[in-house]
Design an enzyme around this catalytic site. Structure first.
Site, PDB file in Angstrom:
ATOM      1  N   ASP A 125       0.848  -1.189   0.000  1.00  0.00           N
ATOM      2  CA  ASP A 125       0.000   0.000   0.000  1.00  0.00           C
ATOM      3  C   ASP A 125       0.882   1.237   0.000  1.00  0.00           C
ATOM      4  OD1 ASP A 125      -2.390   1.442   0.057  1.00  0.00           O
ATOM      5  OD2 ASP A 125      -2.373   1.597   2.238  1.00  0.00           O
ATOM      6  N   HIS A 132      -3.888  14.149   0.669  1.00  0.00           N
ATOM      7  CA  HIS A 132      -4.106  13.278   1.822  1.00  0.00           C
ATOM      8  C   HIS A 132      -2.933  13.361   2.800  1.00  0.00           C
ATOM      9  CE1 HIS A 132      -5.304   9.785   4.170  1.00  0.00           C
ATOM     10  NE2 HIS A 132      -4.140   9.212   3.911  1.00  0.00           N
ATOM     11  N   GLU A 198     -10.326   3.867   3.552  1.00  0.00           N
ATOM     12  CA  GLU A 198      -9.403   4.552   2.656  1.00  0.00           C
ATOM     13  C   GLU A 198      -9.808   4.206   1.237  1.00  0.00           C
ATOM     14  OE1 GLU A 198      -5.415   5.140   5.378  1.00  0.00           O
ATOM     15  OE2 GLU A 198      -5.373   3.638   3.781  1.00  0.00           O
ATOM     16  N   GLU A 200      -9.229   3.844  -2.385  1.00  0.00           N
ATOM     17  CA  GLU A 200      -7.997   3.675  -3.139  1.00  0.00           C
ATOM     18  C   GLU A 200      -8.257   2.987  -4.473  1.00  0.00           C
ATOM     19  OE1 GLU A 200      -4.602   2.287  -1.011  1.00  0.00           O
ATOM     20  OE2 GLU A 200      -5.432   2.807   0.964  1.00  0.00           O
ATOM     21  N   ASP A 232      -8.935   0.157   1.857  1.00  0.00           N
ATOM     22  CA  ASP A 232      -7.996  -0.334   2.861  1.00  0.00           C
ATOM     23  C   ASP A 232      -8.483   0.125   4.233  1.00  0.00           C
ATOM     24  OD1 ASP A 232      -5.730  -1.798   3.541  1.00  0.00           O
ATOM     25  OD2 ASP A 232      -4.457  -0.032   3.583  1.00  0.00           O
ATOM     26  N   ARG A 236      -7.810   3.514  13.223  1.00  0.00           N
ATOM     27  CA  ARG A 236      -6.910   4.638  13.473  1.00  0.00           C
ATOM     28  C   ARG A 236      -6.354   4.647  14.895  1.00  0.00           C
ATOM     29  NH1 ARG A 236      -5.534   6.195   8.410  1.00  0.00           N
ATOM     30  NH2 ARG A 236      -7.365   6.690   7.152  1.00  0.00           N
ATOM     31  N   GLN A 239      -3.723   1.880  15.118  1.00  0.00           N
ATOM     32  CA  GLN A 239      -2.590   2.308  14.302  1.00  0.00           C
ATOM     33  C   GLN A 239      -1.763   3.387  15.001  1.00  0.00           C
ATOM     34  OE1 GLN A 239      -3.747   3.919  10.516  1.00  0.00           O
ATOM     35  NE2 GLN A 239      -1.658   4.263   9.822  1.00  0.00           N
ATOM     36  N   LYS A 252      -4.066  -2.099  10.200  1.00  0.00           N
ATOM     37  CA  LYS A 252      -4.338  -2.155   8.771  1.00  0.00           C
ATOM     38  C   LYS A 252      -4.585  -3.569   8.257  1.00  0.00           C
ATOM     39  CE  LYS A 252      -3.430   2.096   7.123  1.00  0.00           C
ATOM     40  NZ  LYS A 252      -4.248   2.808   6.146  1.00  0.00           N
ATOM     41  N   THR A 256      -8.750  -5.772   3.731  1.00  0.00           N
ATOM     42  CA  THR A 256      -8.614  -4.887   2.579  1.00  0.00           C
ATOM     43  C   THR A 256      -9.579  -5.399   1.522  1.00  0.00           C
ATOM     44  OG1 THR A 256      -6.273  -4.461   3.047  1.00  0.00           O
ATOM     45  CG2 THR A 256      -7.053  -3.993   0.817  1.00  0.00           C
ATOM     46  N   GLU A 359      -9.966  12.508   7.494  1.00  0.00           N
ATOM     47  CA  GLU A 359      -9.868  13.818   6.862  1.00  0.00           C
ATOM     48  C   GLU A 359     -11.219  14.515   6.810  1.00  0.00           C
ATOM     49  OE1 GLU A 359      -7.209  13.934   3.150  1.00  0.00           O
ATOM     50  OE2 GLU A 359      -7.800  11.840   3.326  1.00  0.00           O
TER      51      GLU A 359
END
Length: 410
Positions: A125, A132, A198, A200, A232, A236, A239, A252, A256, A359
């Site tokens: 990844d 971002h 996420e 992607e 993904d 948080r 992490q 993570k 996925t 975000e």
């Protein structure tokens, strides 16, 4: 990018003017009621899935590559095989003389079950969106330079877990782990309270490479089979506590999700665009100036419980997939058939183009208001996230990617 005329029209009515017309022809793997235990390669065309192996036999050109139960043998066969199979499929679906023979190989898309289309070898990844990376830098390092010193010199990435890559529609179990807020005296264990997405784009490797021999920018199309959508999922809080000093791990690796359709690179020739201007000159092995560009004009959409919350523009990505593949192998690391590498979160310059809740809610400080009156900071049990995308095709056509969807369960 190109002024090539549009693709020939298919004799299949639902494929005409469809995002899944003969200009696209994405590959997947399915099962159906007539042979429920047998996985087959399918090609999405209009409102149908073409049983590729059965179609090849009906057309008088049986193929061991299309009779496989995953895409891996076709992917491993290399670009010349990919080009020939795509040409054959296009001919069968546009030449009226094949209509009668192929009709029996078409199944309504609503009557098949879609599966993970290939066996994932390795998963990497990346972190390629300047918007971002800047947003996260401002969230976590206020008052400091948001981008780390290396960010514009190389595509930053990490190696993920291939065994937890799942197909769209697979439930996402809320992960457990250690979490520690800055105000906590000690870590605690439990379910993630800050589960995120996420949005992607994934790139699927077909032809392998030799250990010790880097893949150059010019070799990108010889190795990459196609493109999919990817979510993904990210815990948080887990992490944030674990990632220093070695980076993403349990926050993570739990899931996925990828879309079930792999869009061939050849279907995206008209979506190729020049990436954003770079204000730091790349080292020679990453310098793509003077080459045909590998930025992609993909229009993505993120929906949370049916409400559109973001429209990330992939054309804004600072690092291209071509550069990512080159950097991933520059140390001599080899590629394997089924390797998957992802773009990293796709975010644009506006609030409603950000591709992650961290975000969109500014780390939970600005709750997201949905159209039904509810609010979210991070995901709750029962929430469903659906990511879709389209790209421009030949002659004004639209290339569809389908969707990658997942629902959170406790």
């Amino acid at each position: 990018m190109s002024t090539t005329p549009s693709s020939p029209r298919s004799w299949l009515v639902s494929a005409q003017d469809s995002p899944f017309g003969v200009h696209n022809l994405p590959y997947g793997v399915f099962t159906a009621a007539d042979r429920p235990g047998q996985r087959r390669i399918g090609v999405r065309v209009g409102d149908f899935v073409l049983d590729a192996g059965a179609a090849a036999r009906a057309a008088g050109a049986p193929s061991v590559l299309l009779d496989a139960d995953s895409l891996n043998p076709l992917m491993a066969a290399g670009r010349s095989a990919w080009t020939q199979v795509r040409a054959d499929l296009t001919a069968w679906l546009t030449d009226e003389s094949y209509r009668e023979a192929l009709t029996g190989a078409l199944l309504p898309v609503g009557e098949v079950e879609l599966h993970l289309p290939f066996e994932v070898a390795d998963y990497v990844d990346f972190y390629a969106s300047e918007h971002h990376a800047t947003n996260l830098g401002r969230i976590f390092r206020p008052g400091s330079e948001p981008l780390t010193p290396n960010w514009k010199h190389l595509p930053i990435g990490y190696h993920g877990r291939a065994g937890t890559v799942v197909v769209s529609g697979t439930p996402v179990v809320r992960p457990h782990g250690q979490r520690k807020a800055p105000s906590d005296a000690a870590p605690s264990f439990g379910p993630s309270r800050r589960l995120d997405i996420e949005a992607e784009v994934g790139f699927v490797v077909g032809a392998p490479s030799q250990l010790g021999r880097p893949v150059t920018l010019d070799d990108f199309e010889q190795h990459v089979f196609g493109v999919c959508l990817l979510n993904d999922w990210s815990a948080r809080d887990i992490q944030a506590w674990e990632y220093v000093p070695l980076g993403p791990f349990l926050g993570k690796s739990f899931a996925t999700s990828i879309s079930p359709w792999i869009v061939p690179l050849d279907a995206l020739r008209h979506a190729r665009v020049t990436p954003p201007a770079r204000d730091v000159e790349p080292l020679p092995y990453l310098d793509d100036r003077g080459r045909e560009p590998w930025g992609l004009d993909l229009a993505m959409e993120v929906r949370l419980n049916g409400h559109t919350v973001s429209r990330p523009p992939f054309a804004t990505m600072y690092w291209t997939a071509q550069q990512q593949l080159t950097h991933m192998t520059v140390n001599g690391a080899s590629l394997r058939t089924g390797d998957l590498f992802a773009s990293g979160t796709v975010s644009g310059p506006e609030v409603d183009t950000r591709g992650a809740l961290i975000e969109l809610t500014w780390n939970g400080e600005e709750p997201l208001k949905l159209a039904d009156g509810t609010t979210r900071t991070f995901l709750e049990d029962g929430d469903e996230v659906v990511i879709t995308a389209t790209a421009p095709g030949a002659g004004g056509a639209v290339v569809g990617f389908g969707e990658v969807a997942g629902r959170v369960v406790g």
